[in-house]
Scaffold this active site. Structure first.
Site, PDB file in Angstrom:
ATOM      1  CB  CYS A  14      -1.003  -0.014   1.154  1.00  0.00           C
ATOM      2  SG  CYS A  14      -0.333   0.182   2.805  1.00  0.00           S
ATOM      3  N   GLY A  46       2.634   1.282   3.448  1.00  0.00           N
ATOM      4  CA  GLY A  46       2.854  -0.070   3.952  1.00  0.00           C
ATOM      5  C   GLY A  46       2.245  -0.288   5.326  1.00  0.00           C
ATOM      6  CG  HIS A  57      16.719 -11.314  13.974  1.00  0.00           C
ATOM      7  ND1 HIS A  57      17.311 -10.210  14.528  1.00  0.00           N
ATOM      8  CD2 HIS A  57      17.745 -12.085  13.496  1.00  0.00           C
ATOM      9  CE1 HIS A  57      18.631 -10.295  14.408  1.00  0.00           C
ATOM     10  NE2 HIS A  57      18.913 -11.429  13.770  1.00  0.00           N
ATOM     11  NE  ARG A  96       0.348   7.162  -2.252  1.00  0.00           N
ATOM     12  CZ  ARG A  96      -0.821   7.218  -1.633  1.00  0.00           C
ATOM     13  NH1 ARG A  96      -0.884   7.353  -0.323  1.00  0.00           N
ATOM     14  NH2 ARG A  96      -1.942   7.144  -2.324  1.00  0.00           N
ATOM     15  NE  ARG A 107      14.632 -12.913  21.673  1.00  0.00           N
ATOM     16  CZ  ARG A 107      15.889 -12.681  21.393  1.00  0.00           C
ATOM     17  NH1 ARG A 107      16.275 -12.498  20.134  1.00  0.00           N
ATOM     18  NH2 ARG A 107      16.783 -12.610  22.352  1.00  0.00           N
TER      19      ARG A 107
END
Length: 147
Positions: free
Chosen positions: A66, A69, A99, A110, A137
């Site tokens: 987009c 983003g 990660h 853009r 994580r």
């Protein structure tokens, strides 16, 4: 990851069309979730189907595009099992894979050129998850399923 999905809003349409051609020429099978023009649309209408396809395992990975983003990344990351990483340089794309084990790359149409997009996409899809300490994580990202 030779089968991928791609989705965009109106601001990302031109870059999406370019990347579909580029990825197809590299042997990727691309499932296009739209949009199909530069007419104004709402990015969640295209982000959700992409996220559902990746989260369900129908597709191993995807690309969301987009203007900034951000909207695409926020929407994609609402889905359990989706780890969408917004990347504007190849080094960030590599880190989201290494990660965070990102399964959707988000691009800010853009703010990057076609050549920059190629470098980012190539880095994302050529980088492996490191595992190790990052596994712990990743396991903490998704909230428990609602009862």
């Amino acid at each position: 990851m030779k089968n991928i999905g791609i989705a965009c809003d109106h601001a990302g349409y031109e870059l999406k069309e370019f990347l579909v051609g580029y990825l197809s020429s590299k042997g990727y099978e691309v499932t296009d979730f739209g949009t199909d023009s530069e007419a104004s649309v709402d990015y969640p209408d295209f982000a959700h189907p992409l996220a559902e396809a990746v989260a369900s395992g129908e597709l191993p990975a995807g690309i969301g595009i987009c203007g900034s983003g951000e909207g695409m990344a926020i929407t994609l990351n609402k889905h359990r099992g989706i780890r969408a990483g917004l990347s504007w340089i190849p080094e960030i794309a590599a880190l989201t894979r290494q990660h965070n084990n990102a399964n959707v790359l988000v691009l800010p149409a853009r703010f990057i050129s076609n050549d920059e997009a190629i470098a980012i996409v190539d880095k994302f899809f050529s980088t492996e998850f490191e595992g190790g300490r990052h596994e712990r994580r990743i396991a903490k990202i998704d909230l428990p399923a609602e009862k």
